[in-house]
Design an enzyme around this catalytic site. Structure first.
Site, mmCIF file in Angstrom:
data_model
loop_
_atom_site.group_PDB
_atom_site.id
_atom_site.type_symbol
_atom_site.label_atom_id
_atom_site.label_comp_id
_atom_site.label_asym_id
_atom_site.label_seq_id
_atom_site.Cartn_x
_atom_site.Cartn_y
_atom_site.Cartn_z
ATOM 1 N N LYS A 118 14.017 -1.162 12.588
ATOM 2 C CA LYS A 118 13.026 -0.820 11.557
ATOM 3 C C LYS A 118 13.709 -0.809 10.211
ATOM 4 O O LYS A 118 14.928 -0.635 10.128
ATOM 5 C CB LYS A 118 12.439 0.575 11.827
ATOM 6 C CG LYS A 118 11.081 0.800 11.191
ATOM 7 C CD LYS A 118 9.968 0.183 12.000
ATOM 8 C CE LYS A 118 8.615 0.399 11.371
ATOM 9 N NZ LYS A 118 7.541 0.026 12.298
HETATM 10 P P1 NAD Z 1 -1.106 0.103 5.643
HETATM 11 O O1 NAD Z 1 -0.239 0.310 4.480
HETATM 12 O O2 NAD Z 1 -1.809 -1.193 5.811
HETATM 13 O O3 NAD Z 1 -2.241 1.256 5.669
HETATM 14 C C1 NAD Z 1 -1.958 2.627 5.642
HETATM 15 C C2 NAD Z 1 -3.272 3.355 5.455
HETATM 16 O O4 NAD Z 1 -3.048 4.763 5.575
HETATM 17 C C3 NAD Z 1 -3.883 3.134 4.064
HETATM 18 O O5 NAD Z 1 -5.302 3.080 4.206
HETATM 19 C C4 NAD Z 1 -3.491 4.402 3.315
HETATM 20 O O6 NAD Z 1 -4.352 4.707 2.234
HETATM 21 C C5 NAD Z 1 -3.597 5.421 4.430
HETATM 22 N N1 NAD Z 1 -2.865 6.646 4.198
HETATM 23 C C6 NAD Z 1 -1.653 6.802 3.627
HETATM 24 N N2 NAD Z 1 -1.326 8.105 3.572
HETATM 25 C C7 NAD Z 1 -2.356 8.771 4.112
HETATM 26 C C8 NAD Z 1 -2.629 10.132 4.336
HETATM 27 N N3 NAD Z 1 -1.756 11.066 3.982
HETATM 28 N N4 NAD Z 1 -3.790 10.463 4.950
HETATM 29 C C9 NAD Z 1 -4.677 9.509 5.310
HETATM 30 N N5 NAD Z 1 -4.493 8.202 5.111
HETATM 31 C C10 NAD Z 1 -3.339 7.848 4.519
HETATM 32 O O7 NAD Z 1 -0.231 0.445 6.933
HETATM 33 P P2 NAD Z 1 -0.446 -0.034 8.442
HETATM 34 O O8 NAD Z 1 0.334 -1.268 8.652
HETATM 35 O O9 NAD Z 1 -1.899 0.019 8.777
HETATM 36 O O10 NAD Z 1 0.327 1.126 9.226
HETATM 37 C C11 NAD Z 1 -0.294 2.358 9.549
HETATM 38 C C12 NAD Z 1 0.472 3.009 10.691
HETATM 39 O O11 NAD Z 1 0.470 2.123 11.809
HETATM 40 C C13 NAD Z 1 1.936 3.321 10.415
HETATM 41 O O12 NAD Z 1 2.311 4.458 11.141
HETATM 42 C C14 NAD Z 1 2.652 2.105 10.983
HETATM 43 O O13 NAD Z 1 4.005 2.362 11.295
HETATM 44 C C15 NAD Z 1 1.808 1.875 12.223
HETATM 45 N N6 NAD Z 1 1.912 0.533 12.786
HETATM 46 C C16 NAD Z 1 1.627 -0.575 12.053
HETATM 47 C C17 NAD Z 1 1.707 -1.821 12.647
HETATM 48 C C18 NAD Z 1 1.325 -3.082 11.920
HETATM 49 O O14 NAD Z 1 1.273 -4.138 12.574
HETATM 50 N N7 NAD Z 1 1.022 -3.057 10.629
HETATM 51 C C19 NAD Z 1 2.094 -1.939 13.993
HETATM 52 C C20 NAD Z 1 2.349 -0.779 14.721
HETATM 53 C C21 NAD Z 1 2.252 0.445 14.107
#
Ligand code: NAD
Length: 455
Positions: A118
């Site tokens: 990561k």
């Molecule tokens: P992203 O940046 O696309 O979206 C994050 C979202 O969370 C946004 O809508 C943001 O406004 C919101 N957010 C941020 N802080 C917040 C808070 N305190 N309360 C409520 N909402 C909040 O990110 P993503 O890629 O969707 O990732 C989200 C989660 O999923 C993370 O934990 C990431 O590690 C995990 N994840 C992502 C992927 C991927 O393929 N992108 C894969 C596995 C896991």
């Protein structure tokens, strides 16, 4: 004279350091694997390599700013490191260590031939221009040098990074390594430059597939499908917004969504298409017509069938787990539930489909992207989604089966522990997270032993 009073002791604060939490989860699981050697356990828990780099950029406004970036390779026992890169003000080395370890276990749960890694840069993207972000990305990747590579460690998108960021990563690496097929150095790329169809939606789609399979397996009595189920989603980014859309398309009623600005609620159902349009236009769901505002904290406590935390770590903790009124939690985010909250939810009979299973769709399709890049192919989206479905179903079955198997053999495991001279404390039945860890640690340990510890 009355003796001085002892000040009242404050309740011990719950540990919220993600790396400590990842270690606690691992340590809980290995109690059920008494045959593993203590030294091997220590090898498996520790990250193999932690890189921290510091660098300046000249910003669009002409000033200079310094940044700190981390890349952690937790394990490459089962293959090259794999894991996203996050841009967020709260990024720190321990968070990246935790996220890299979760990647190791996640890749093992879905059985893709990658280890765990990561990355993250401590920065606030809302205060940076696109040019700033490009310079930061290029500088970070160039400083990582050969620590990343198609068969070494392969980044992907995470919080606040996307296909555009992955294009910059590819381009930077390709500039430094000309004359080779460098496409598999990074996944989540734009579709027309080696990205996989289905990758942008893969994490949210994987959440849906895991949830559907778990419901078919009877995880929630009386709820055998998402059709008609009420769903609450925290976070409306890549994972949350896609999950909301796909659950709605599968017949669920999404009653609340949220992002960093707060939540929006409508008991009769949120118009997810309108929310997506608003998010694309303004960046946020704030002000969504036909909904009322709700705080992120209250949103988690809404009565619903399925709660999908898809934002950040430590959202469901000791201090709010008792307020949860969902029948099932599907972890779109990494690390949204703390160990104390896990115990509270398990005691109340609320199952949690853990992150290392539920959000593994992203890395699964990243693996397919990597294979397509190596083979110089582009698969139909239907092919990608069908492969993802099979992987998620198989992994969900394997986790549920592991839980049943372990909980049916607690006495034998207890006895094996006693024979190994390990502590004789009674073993508690395991939840799905611990079952997923047991499955994953066993798979990684088996490969480590098959390879043999070098020299
Ligand atoms: P992203 O940046 O696309 O979206 C994050 C979202 O969370 C946004 O809508 C943001 O406004 C919101 N957010 C941020 N802080 C917040 C808070 N305190 N309360 C409520 N909402 C909040 O990110 P993503 O890629 O969707 O990732 C989200 C989660 O999923 C993370 O934990 C990431 O590690 C995990 N994840 C992502 C992927 C991927 O393929 N992108 C894969 C596995 C896991």
């Amino acid at each position: 004279m009355t003796p001085p009073q002892q000040p009242a002791l404050a309740e011990p604060q719950e540990e919220l350091n993600p790396f400590v939490i990842a270690q606690q989860q691992f340590n809980t699981a290995v109690q059920y694997l008494p045959d593993l050697d203590a030294g091997l356990i220590e090898y498996l828990i520790r990250p193999e390599r932690v890189i921290t780099v510091e660098f300046p950029i000249k910003k669009a406004d002409g000033t200079y700013q310094n940044f700190v970036g981390h890349r952690v390779l937790h394990s490459r026992v089962r293959g090259p490191g794999k894991g996203g890169i996050r841009y967020h003000p709260d990024v720190n080395a321990d968070e990246v260590r935790a996220l890299s370890a979760w990647m190791t276990w996640k890749c093992a749960v879905v059985d893709v031939p990658f280890g765990g890694a990561k990355g993250g840069i401590e920065c606030d993207p809302t205060e940076l221009t696109e040019d700033d972000l490009r310079r930061i990305t290029r500088r970070f990747i160039s400083q990582l040098g050969d620590a990343i590579g198609p068969h070494v460690d392969i980044p992907a998108p995470d919080v606040n990074t996307n296909a555009r960021t992955m294009a910059w990563i590819y381009d930077t690496y390709d500039m430094l390594h000309p004359g080779k097929n460098n496409l598999p150095v990074v996944t989540g790329k734009p579709i027309d430059m080696g990205g996989s169809l289905g990758r942008p939606e893969a994490t949210g789609r994987g959440c849906l597939f895991a949830c559907q399979q778990a419901l078919r397996r009877g995880l929630v009595p009386g709820l055998d499908s998402v059709e008609g189920a009420t769903v609450v989603v925290q976070g409306f980014g890549n994972v949350g917004a896609t999950a909301a859309r796909l659950f709605a398309e599968a017949g669920a009623k999404v009653i609340a969504i949220s992002d960093v600005t707060g939540g929006r609620y409508n008991a009769d159902g949120v118009d997810v298409a309108a929310a997506l349009a608003l998010r694309d236009e303004t960046g946020f769901v704030d002000g969504l017509a036909g909904t009322e505002p709700i705080s992120n904290e209250d949103l988690l406590a809404l009565e619903c069938d399925i709660l999908i935390p898809a934002a950040l770590e430590n959202q469901i903790r000791a201090d709010n787990a008792d307020r949860i009124r969902a029948q099932l939690i599907v972890e779109g985010a990494n690390g949204p539930t703390t160990p104390a909250a896990d115990r509270a939810l398990f005691a109340r009979g609320i199952p949690v489909l853990p992150d290392i299973l539920a959000n593994a769709g992203g890395v699964t399709v990243s693996y397919y992207e990597w294979v397509q890049n190596i083979e110089n192919e582009q698969w139909e989206e239907e092919v990608v989604n069908q492969k993802l479905l099979r992987k998620m179903n198989r992994a969900t079955d394997a986790v549920i089966d592991t839980q049943h198997r372990i909980n049916a053999s607690l006495e034998q495991i207890q006895q094996a522990r006693a024979e190994q001279g390990l502590n004789g404390q009674a073993l508690a039945p395991v939840d799905l997270r611990t079952a997923a860890y047991i499955l994953a640690v066993r798979r990684v340990a088996d490969v480590a032993l098959q390879r043999g510890i070098w020299p």
